[in-house]
Motif scaffolding. Sequence first.
Motif, PDB file in Angstrom:
ATOM      1  N   ASP A 241      51.615  49.177  32.720  1.00  0.00           N
ATOM      2  CA  ASP A 241      52.684  48.178  32.665  1.00  0.00           C
ATOM      3  C   ASP A 241      53.800  48.487  33.661  1.00  0.00           C
ATOM      4  OD1 ASP A 241      51.494  46.612  30.734  1.00  0.00           O
ATOM      5  OD2 ASP A 241      52.369  47.728  29.059  1.00  0.00           O
ATOM      6  N   GLY A 242      53.909  49.732  34.057  1.00  0.00           N
ATOM      7  CA  GLY A 242      54.961  50.102  35.002  1.00  0.00           C
ATOM      8  C   GLY A 242      54.632  49.774  36.449  1.00  0.00           C
ATOM      9  N   TYR A 243      53.419  49.339  36.743  1.00  0.00           N
ATOM     10  CA  TYR A 243      53.017  48.972  38.099  1.00  0.00           C
ATOM     11  C   TYR A 243      53.048  47.445  38.208  1.00  0.00           C
ATOM     12  CZ  TYR A 243      51.410  53.808  38.518  1.00  0.00           C
ATOM     13  OH  TYR A 243      51.351  55.168  38.550  1.00  0.00           O
ATOM     14  N   GLU A 244      53.987  46.919  38.981  1.00  0.00           N
ATOM     15  CA  GLU A 244      54.228  45.481  39.017  1.00  0.00           C
ATOM     16  C   GLU A 244      53.064  44.692  39.590  1.00  0.00           C
ATOM     17  OE1 GLU A 244      57.819  44.771  41.103  1.00  0.00           O
ATOM     18  OE2 GLU A 244      59.115  45.692  39.562  1.00  0.00           O
ATOM     19  N   HIS A 245      52.257  45.280  40.450  1.00  0.00           N
ATOM     20  CA  HIS A 245      51.177  44.529  41.080  1.00  0.00           C
ATOM     21  C   HIS A 245      49.888  44.509  40.266  1.00  0.00           C
ATOM     22  CE1 HIS A 245      50.237  48.686  42.082  1.00  0.00           C
ATOM     23  NE2 HIS A 245      49.036  48.310  42.499  1.00  0.00           N
ATOM     24  N   ARG A 335      34.546  34.882  42.142  1.00  0.00           N
ATOM     25  CA  ARG A 335      35.600  35.284  43.078  1.00  0.00           C
ATOM     26  C   ARG A 335      36.804  34.352  42.957  1.00  0.00           C
ATOM     27  NH1 ARG A 335      33.203  34.192  47.349  1.00  0.00           N
ATOM     28  NH2 ARG A 335      32.023  36.134  47.523  1.00  0.00           N
ATOM     29  N   THR A 336      36.534  33.052  42.871  1.00  0.00           N
ATOM     30  CA  THR A 336      37.615  32.070  42.787  1.00  0.00           C
ATOM     31  C   THR A 336      38.389  32.205  41.485  1.00  0.00           C
ATOM     32  OG1 THR A 336      36.333  30.530  44.134  1.00  0.00           O
ATOM     33  CG2 THR A 336      38.147  29.604  42.854  1.00  0.00           C
ATOM     34  N   LEU A 337      37.645  32.394  40.366  1.00  0.00           N
ATOM     35  CA  LEU A 337      38.322  32.473  39.064  1.00  0.00           C
ATOM     36  C   LEU A 337      39.240  33.678  39.003  1.00  0.00           C
ATOM     37  CD1 LEU A 337      37.019  31.657  35.597  1.00  0.00           C
ATOM     38  CD2 LEU A 337      37.965  33.927  35.940  1.00  0.00           C
ATOM     39  N   ILE A 338      38.759  34.847  39.426  1.00  0.00           N
ATOM     40  CA  ILE A 338      39.585  36.059  39.334  1.00  0.00           C
ATOM     41  C   ILE A 338      40.796  35.944  40.261  1.00  0.00           C
ATOM     42  CG2 ILE A 338      39.620  38.537  39.781  1.00  0.00           C
ATOM     43  CD1 ILE A 338      36.692  38.611  38.923  1.00  0.00           C
ATOM     44  N   LYS A 347      49.975  38.681  40.440  1.00  0.00           N
ATOM     45  CA  LYS A 347      49.477  40.055  40.540  1.00  0.00           C
ATOM     46  C   LYS A 347      48.422  40.115  41.639  1.00  0.00           C
ATOM     47  CE  LYS A 347      51.735  41.328  36.743  1.00  0.00           C
ATOM     48  NZ  LYS A 347      52.858  42.299  36.742  1.00  0.00           N
ATOM     49  N   SER A 348      48.176  41.329  42.104  1.00  0.00           N
ATOM     50  CA  SER A 348      47.161  41.501  43.142  1.00  0.00           C
ATOM     51  C   SER A 348      45.985  42.363  42.697  1.00  0.00           C
ATOM     52  CB  SER A 348      47.789  42.126  44.390  1.00  0.00           C
ATOM     53  OG  SER A 348      48.319  43.419  44.084  1.00  0.00           O
ATOM     54  N   ARG A 349      46.066  42.940  41.538  1.00  0.00           N
ATOM     55  CA  ARG A 349      44.995  43.846  41.080  1.00  0.00           C
ATOM     56  C   ARG A 349      44.777  43.646  39.585  1.00  0.00           C
ATOM     57  NH1 ARG A 349      44.318  49.976  43.030  1.00  0.00           N
ATOM     58  NH2 ARG A 349      44.383  48.732  44.931  1.00  0.00           N
ATOM     59  N   ASN A 377      32.018  43.767  41.548  1.00  0.00           N
ATOM     60  CA  ASN A 377      32.231  44.779  42.586  1.00  0.00           C
ATOM     61  C   ASN A 377      33.153  44.193  43.660  1.00  0.00           C
ATOM     62  OD1 ASN A 377      31.719  47.390  43.546  1.00  0.00           O
ATOM     63  ND2 ASN A 377      30.206  46.613  45.004  1.00  0.00           N
ATOM     64  N   ARG A 378      34.452  44.047  43.324  1.00  0.00           N
ATOM     65  CA  ARG A 378      35.377  43.279  44.148  1.00  0.00           C
ATOM     66  C   ARG A 378      36.574  44.130  44.553  1.00  0.00           C
ATOM     67  NH1 ARG A 378      33.313  38.474  43.961  1.00  0.00           N
ATOM     68  NH2 ARG A 378      31.945  37.952  42.204  1.00  0.00           N
ATOM     69  N   ASP A 379      37.251  43.622  45.595  1.00  0.00           N
ATOM     70  CA  ASP A 379      38.358  44.393  46.149  1.00  0.00           C
ATOM     71  C   ASP A 379      39.653  44.224  45.375  1.00  0.00           C
ATOM     72  OD1 ASP A 379      38.983  41.811  46.767  1.00  0.00           O
ATOM     73  OD2 ASP A 379      38.990  42.079  48.952  1.00  0.00           O
ATOM     74  N   ASN A 380      39.624  43.513  44.253  1.00  0.00           N
ATOM     75  CA  ASN A 380      40.834  43.368  43.448  1.00  0.00           C
ATOM     76  C   ASN A 380      40.597  43.747  41.985  1.00  0.00           C
ATOM     77  OD1 ASN A 380      39.195  41.255  42.834  1.00  0.00           O
ATOM     78  ND2 ASN A 380      40.694  39.630  43.239  1.00  0.00           N
ATOM     79  N   CYS A 381      39.517  44.474  41.685  1.00  0.00           N
ATOM     80  CA  CYS A 381      39.168  44.822  40.293  1.00  0.00           C
ATOM     81  C   CYS A 381      38.941  46.322  40.147  1.00  0.00           C
ATOM     82  CB  CYS A 381      37.909  44.080  39.846  1.00  0.00           C
ATOM     83  SG  CYS A 381      38.121  42.303  39.654  1.00  0.00           S
ATOM     84  N   VAL A 382      39.527  46.876  39.094  1.00  0.00           N
ATOM     85  CA  VAL A 382      39.297  48.266  38.692  1.00  0.00           C
ATOM     86  C   VAL A 382      38.895  48.253  37.223  1.00  0.00           C
ATOM     87  CG1 VAL A 382      40.335  50.539  38.344  1.00  0.00           C
ATOM     88  CG2 VAL A 382      40.935  49.194  40.364  1.00  0.00           C
TER      89      VAL A 382
END
Length: 927
Positions: A241-245, A335-338, A347-349, A377-382
Motif C-alpha cells: 500500500d505504500g507504493y503509489e504505482h 492485455r487490454t483488460l489488465i 496504477k502501472s503495476r 506473463n506480462r510486463d505489468n504483473c507480479v
Amino acid sequence: MPLRRLPHLLAVLAVVAGVFVPFARPASARAVLAAPQFMEQTPLSIPLDRVGGTSVWRIGIVNPGPATSAEVRVAGAVGQTLTVRGAARLRLAAGGTAWVDLVPGPRPRAGTGQLLLISPAGIDRRQVSVTLPFLRRHLGWVVAGGVAAVAALVCGALYWGRRRARRRAREEILDDRPAPSTDEFTHTDEPTENDRLNRSEYASGLAHLAASATPPLVIGVFGEWGTGKTSMLRQIRKLIDGYEHCAHVWFDPWRHQYDANPVLPLLHTIVTGLGLERTEGLRQKLGVISEVLGSLVLTSALKISVADVRKSFEVYDEQNFRVRSEHARLDGHLRTLIARALEARQKSRLIVFIDDLDRCHADQIVALLETLKLHFNRDNCVFFLGVAKAPLDAAVKQRYQDQPVGDYLDKIVQFPFEMPRLSDEAFRSYVDELLKENLRQAGDLLKLGLRPNPRTVKRFINVLILQDKVAQDRGLEHYDVAILAAVLLIRDGDPEFYGRLAHDPTLLGRIVEDLDTAAEDQPLAWSPLALKLVQGFPGGRERIPGNVSPYIDLVRSSPVVQQSDTVAEESQAADASGVAALGLSAPRVDFAPLKERVQRYVSTAAGAEEDLLDPLVRFSRDGERVTVTPEELLAREGTGLYVFGEPGSGKSVLAVRLTRRLLARTDVVPVFLRMAAFQTEQPDLELRLTHAIRREYQMSLVEIYPLVQSRSLVYVLDELHELDSAAQAARLLEDVARYGALTGVRFVVTDRGGTSRESVSARLGLETMEVLGVAEEDGRRRLERLLADRHVPVERLGALPSALLTSPGFLSVLAARPGWIDDLPGTRVDFLPWYADRATAGLEVAAVERERVVRALRELAVHGEEEDSTGFSSEDAGVREIFRDCGIVGMQVPEALRAMVDAGVLYAAGPHAFQFAHPLLRDHLAR
C-alpha cells in the motif's frame, strides 16, 4: 412334468440352495474368506479447522480373502466435507493391502458420517466425525440460552402483575453477574498482518522486490503447513500500500477449483479487487473473454482421428488454425483488460497474491501454474504464490511424470522464497506470549515437546486451555497443569508409548525412579519424548506423581492434535511428500529389522544350546514316547504344531529352540510371541498378529503389516493358556488353524493343555504333540557329567525328584551356573530346600538390602502360585508394585532380577520375560 412348471421348480431349488449351500462350505472358508475391511476400526475424529489446506488422512484397507474389487465412499453429513482422493474404486489382491487418502471436500462443515467400504463380499463401516472448534461448538449453547431468555421475557409480559417483580429481580441478578471472559480462546488460526515472529525484514524485502523488479515476475513463498505463509503474504500486501504505482488483489484459487478454466475467476477477482466491477467497459471485456474461453475449450475438445487427418489435411489445418487464433484472441483481450483496469486506478503495476494453492486438486494446481505462464506473463504483473512444496511437487509429478519437478517450477517461479525457520529465541517468546498466567508453568514442557511451528503452537495451546478448564471444573485432587501438558504431548507425539501409559499409568513414575537410580551416563530404554519431558519437568521431576490415571481419563476424550505437530513425530512430517503422492501404494517389505529384533529377543532365552537336551514327546495321546530334535520337528509336514505339556516340561524352551533354528533359514522369518502381547479384540487374525508384533517388538504398523501380508512369517505363539479365558484361547486356536490351512502360513502354539483345545487342534488339522520333558535317565546323566567335571562324587547330591530331572529348563539353569556344585556340603542333602536357601543367600544387589531382594523374590513366587504361572513380565504393573512395596525402585528392579537369574532361581525368557527355574522351586519359595 409340464414345461410351464419348470420355472417354479427352479425357483424352489434356488431357495433351497441359498439356505443350505452356505452351511455346506468348509468352516475355514467361512471364517477366513472375509470381506475387505478397514485396517483400523476406531472412529476417525477430525477438528473442522483441520479440514483445509494440504491435510490428508491415510486410510488402510486389508483384504483377508481372495482378490476382489471394492469402492470407498464417504456417507452421511460429512459427505461434502471429506472426499476420497483419486479413484475411489480399488482392486485388492488376495490377502493384499491398499491405502486411500481422504482429503478436504468442497464444503467443509461439522457433522458425523461413515466411511463405507463396499465390495461384492459385503460392506465394512468406519465411523467418522468432523467436530467444530471449541468456541463454535459451544456457540449453540449460547444462542440457545439467548432464545430461552427471550422466551422467558415474553412469558413474563403475559404475567404482567405478579410475574413483573420476579422478572425485575431476575434482570437485576443477571446484571450483577460478571461478564464472561472474552479471552478464553484468543489464539485463532486466522492469519495476521502483525509481525509476531520477527519476520518484518523478510516481508519488507519481498515487498520492495515486487514493487521495483522488472516484470513479468512470479515469487514463490514456500513453507510447510502452519509456518505462517498467509500471514507473511498479508504483511507484504500491507507494505505494498505504500507504493503509489502498485495495485494489489488477493485470489483464493481453492474457492474456484471446480471452474473449467482458472483464467476467468482470476480476472473477476482482479476487476472486483480493484473496485471496478461496475465499470461498463471492463464488464463488457469480461463478457468477451468468457465467450472466447468457451470457444477455446470447445475447439480444443474436438476429436480428430488419424484416419480423418489422412482423408483431409485441410480439416486438420483448419482446427489447428482455430486453436491458435483463439489463443491469440484471448491474449489480446487479456492485455487490454489488465491495462484498462490499471489505468482506471491510475496504477502501472498489478500485484496478485495467490494463497493456498496447495489446497486445490492436482490438476487445478497445474492448470493455474500454466495459466500464469501462458496468459499472465506480462510486463505489468507480479504474482506471489503461497504454497507448500510437497503437494505442489506431487501435482507436477502426476501431470508430467518424465519431467524433473525442479526444471518445471524454475520456468514458472522466478524467485523462490522458503519461509524462515522459527529461531529458538522467537519460538520461546511466541510460546510465552500465548500462555496465560495459569498455564505458564507448562511453558517449558511445550518448548521441549512441540515443533517450532506457529500454527502447531496455537492449536496445542488451545487444546491445553480447554483441558485445563475441564480439569478445574472436575476439581481434580492435587491438579498440576504441567502433568496435563506432559500427557497431552506424549499422546500426540508418541502414540505407541501413550498406549503403554494408558494401560499402565505408573510409567512416568517409573521413568523418575530409573533416572534417580541409574548410574551416570547409563542409557535408559524409554521413549525419547517421555524421557525428555520427565528430565525437563518444571520444578523437578519429583513433582511427577507415581500414577497419572486421572490425567489419562481427562485426556482420553480430548481433541487430538495432528501427530506431526510434535517433536517426536518429525519423521512423519518428513514423509509428507509420500503421503501426498496420488494413487494407491504399499510400503516396502523389509524383513531385516524384524529378524534382527527376534534374534535379540531369543538370544539369551532358554540357555546355551549345547546345554539343552532333546525333549521326550508324544505325538498323540496313544502314540509312543520318542525323543525328537528341533530339526526333526521343522521337517515334519503340515501347517501347524500344537504343543502342550505340564509346567516345567520344557514347552517354552522347545519353542525358543525352534525359533533359533528358523532364524538360520533364509526362506522364512520366525516371530516369537508371548500371549501377554497378543491383542484379542481385533476382528481379524492378521490384524491381531500385527498389533501383537507391534507391542512385543516396538515397531510401527506401517513396518509390520506388509510383513504379515507377505505370509512369509512363521509364528511361534507361546503359553496359549495365559489368555484371559479358556474361550479366548479356543477361539484363537481355531482362527490359527483355519488361517494356516487357507494360506499355508505355519504356526507353533504352546499350551498347558486341555482336552477341549487338544480336540480342537486335532479336528482342524494341527499336529498335536505332548512334551513330557526329557527322559529321566538323560537328565540324571547330564547332572552326573556336571558333577564329574567339578570332581564331586554324585552321592553328595542326594535324591532328586524326577520332576526336576525331566525338566529341560531346570537342567539348563543348573548347567549354565554350575557354581552351586562347589557349595554342596560334604554330606548328602535334600536338594530342593538346600538349593533354594543357597540361592536366596546369594541375592546381592548394590545399594539394596538383601532382605528386600529376598522378600521380593518370595512375593513373586506367591504371585506366580496364585496366578498358576511360572512366568511373569517385568513390565507388568502388578510385578512392579511388588518390587515397590519391597523398597526396590527404578534401575534397582532390573538389577534385582539379574541377581535372581544369576542365583539360578529365574531364567530370562525374553527382554522383559522371566520364568521360575521350576514350579517346585517356585512353590517352595512361596511358603
